[in-house]
Design an enzyme around this catalytic site. Structure first.
Site, short mmCIF file in Angstrom:
data_model
loop_
_atom_site.label_atom_id
_atom_site.label_comp_id
_atom_site.label_asym_id
_atom_site.label_seq_id
_atom_site.Cartn_x
_atom_site.Cartn_y
_atom_site.Cartn_z
N LYS A 118 -8.36 8.20 -27.26
CA LYS A 118 -7.06 8.19 -26.58
C LYS A 118 -6.20 7.05 -27.11
CE LYS A 118 -7.27 6.98 -22.22
NZ LYS A 118 -6.53 5.70 -22.00
N GLY A 174 -1.10 4.81 -18.15
CA GLY A 174 -0.60 3.46 -18.38
C GLY A 174 -0.24 3.18 -19.82
N SER A 188 -2.37 -7.70 -20.89
CA SER A 188 -2.89 -6.47 -21.47
C SER A 188 -2.38 -6.31 -22.90
CB SER A 188 -2.42 -5.26 -20.64
OG SER A 188 -2.67 -4.06 -21.33
N GLN A 212 -1.80 -3.74 -24.39
CA GLN A 212 -0.86 -2.62 -24.52
C GLN A 212 0.58 -3.10 -24.60
OE1 GLN A 212 -1.71 0.13 -21.36
NE2 GLN A 212 -3.80 0.52 -22.07
N ASP A 257 -13.01 -2.05 -20.85
CA ASP A 257 -13.14 -0.67 -20.38
C ASP A 257 -14.59 -0.20 -20.24
OD1 ASP A 257 -10.48 -0.22 -19.97
OD2 ASP A 257 -10.13 0.80 -21.88
N ARG A 311 -10.38 -2.00 -10.54
CA ARG A 311 -11.73 -1.53 -10.89
C ARG A 311 -12.83 -2.45 -10.38
NH1 ARG A 311 -10.48 0.91 -17.00
NH2 ARG A 311 -9.69 2.91 -16.23
#
Length: 409
Positions: free
Chosen positions: A23, A70, A145, A147, A292, A323
């Site tokens: 992904k 996200g 993050s 990202q 993750d 989480r």
């Protein structure tokens, strides 16, 4: 859809599984393809997130609803901000409106972007009016993050002056940053990453280039867990994987060696074998570069009646769910003694596993898949099991190949 998972009392696994494309790699490659149409891509992930990314990139004006994705939210924010003439409202699920985006929006605004918050400052939904961005220097906190960082790096070569990005402090998730830079290198974009400074040179055109997305190591983690929880001699072949992976979660091969799982590379496959039982009473890992896989490791340790201390997990607080809190709640239902902080998890060895427990998944695909391997140890129910479509739609079908019986509860 709630699923009840069971297995025979004794199980020796032999199976071959084809895992969909990563992904993370897919979404990066898709954005680069939108910037450079001469790129072609194969083995794109069939996940909900990748489909949302593909459809979002096609929109010129109007609303872009990325649901729970996200990665798409962060990447599309950078993309639309740099696309002159495009105007969109970027929104998502209720949980997405609770996930912060201020750090990225502030950085893009410093580069000249026009972005406004529509409800709450610092959170989606946002309205983006694409502009030609000419400024090329910006800084970000390094412990956020990755990202946010990758969103800027992916659009950097399309900016007329490229980008100099300074990261302030200790860097989180370096492998994901290197994955982004590795893909830029693959398409011919000059870049450098020295100390805390990243430089990406502008590139107007990319010649014809074909990108092959490697299969997803995060998805592979659940099969590592299954092999660790199975009998010695069990074996699973997974494809298609590269020997020199760009994905940080490939550290699984090293980590699960502690659990007695051997990883062998065979051309485009990896073969997982249980060669011995785990010899440890407790294990410790710093997962700052691969958060993750924390859920998978914690559940594996619980299933083997061993303890673990996992650190470097601060980014898990702002995922599809918190989480760390979710892990504490669901493992406690199974009989675990577990404590969490803002960036760590401590699990004590458990003598027993409570049977017939229903695991809530909190709209989080990784909660569903991380707990599924416990079916090798006890009968377990996974609530809202369809959530796996976010990253791995074929997960339950693939589990059936391993002699795991799956029925609607």
């Amino acid at each position: 859809m709630n699923l009840r998972l069971t297995t025979p009392t004794s199980i020796l696994i032999r199976a071959s599984i084809q895992i969909t494309g990563s992904k993370s790699e897919s979404n990066r490659s898709l954005l680069l393809q939108a910037l450079y149409p001469n790129l072609t891509i194969s083995n794109v992930s069939n996940s909900d997130d990748a489909r949302v990314m593909q459809s979002g990139l096609k929109i010129v004006n109007g609303e872009v609803d990325i649901h729970h994705a996200g990665t798409a939210m962060r990447f599309l924010t950078g993309y639309f901000a740099s696309q002159e003439g495009k105007e969109v409202v970027l929104t998502g699920s209720k949980r997405m409106t609770e996930r912060p985006i201020k750090v990225l929006v502030d950085a893009l605004r410093l580069l000249g972007a026009k972005i406004e918050y529509l409800v709450n400052d610092g959170y989606p939904p946002i309205r983006i009016c694409g502009k030609r961005l000419t400024k090329n220097k910006v800084s970000l906190p390094a412990n956020i993050s990755s990202q946010y960082i990758s969103s800027l790096l992916l659009i950097a070569p399309s900016l007329e002056n490229g980008l100099e990005l300074e990261l302030i402090g200790s860097i989180t998730s370096v492998p994901y940053i290197k994955m982004t830079l590795g893909l830029l290198t693959e398409i011919g974009v000059d870049n450098s990453f020295s100390d805390n400074l990243i430089k990406v040179q502008p590139k107007q055109f990319v010649l014809n280039k074909h990108l092959i997305v490697e299969s997803d190591w995060s998805s592979a983690s659940y099969f590592y867990s299954i092999i660790a929880l199975s009998e010695v001699g069990s074996e699973i072949k997974l494809s298609s994987f590269k020997k020199n992976s760009l994905q940080g979660d490939s550290v699984l091969a090293e980590i699960y060696a502690d659990f007695g799982v051997e990883t062998q590379n065979q051309q485009t496959e990896i073969v997982l074998r249980k060669i011995k039982d785990c010899p440890y009473e407790s294990l410790s890992y710093d997962l700052v570069n691969s958060p993750d896989i924390a859920q998978t490791i914690a559940v594996t340790c619980f299933g083997l009646h061993i303890g673990c201390k996992l650190t470097g997990l601060h980014t898990l607080k702002i995922k599809e769910t918190d989480r760390l809190e979710a892990l504490q709640t669901e493992l406690s239902k199974l009989g675990a003694t577990i404590a969490v902080t803002n960036n760590a998890l401590n699990l004590e060895p458990a003598e027993h596993i409570k049977p017939n427990v229903a695991i809530d998944t909190y709209n989080d695909h990784r909660m569903a898949m991380a707990f599924a391997p416990l079916a090798l140890k006890t009968q377990i129910v996974i609530n809202n099991a369809e959530v796996v479509s976010k990253s791995y739609p074929d997960f339950w079908d693939d589990l059936k190949k391993l002699m795991i019986t799956i029925n609607q509860n």
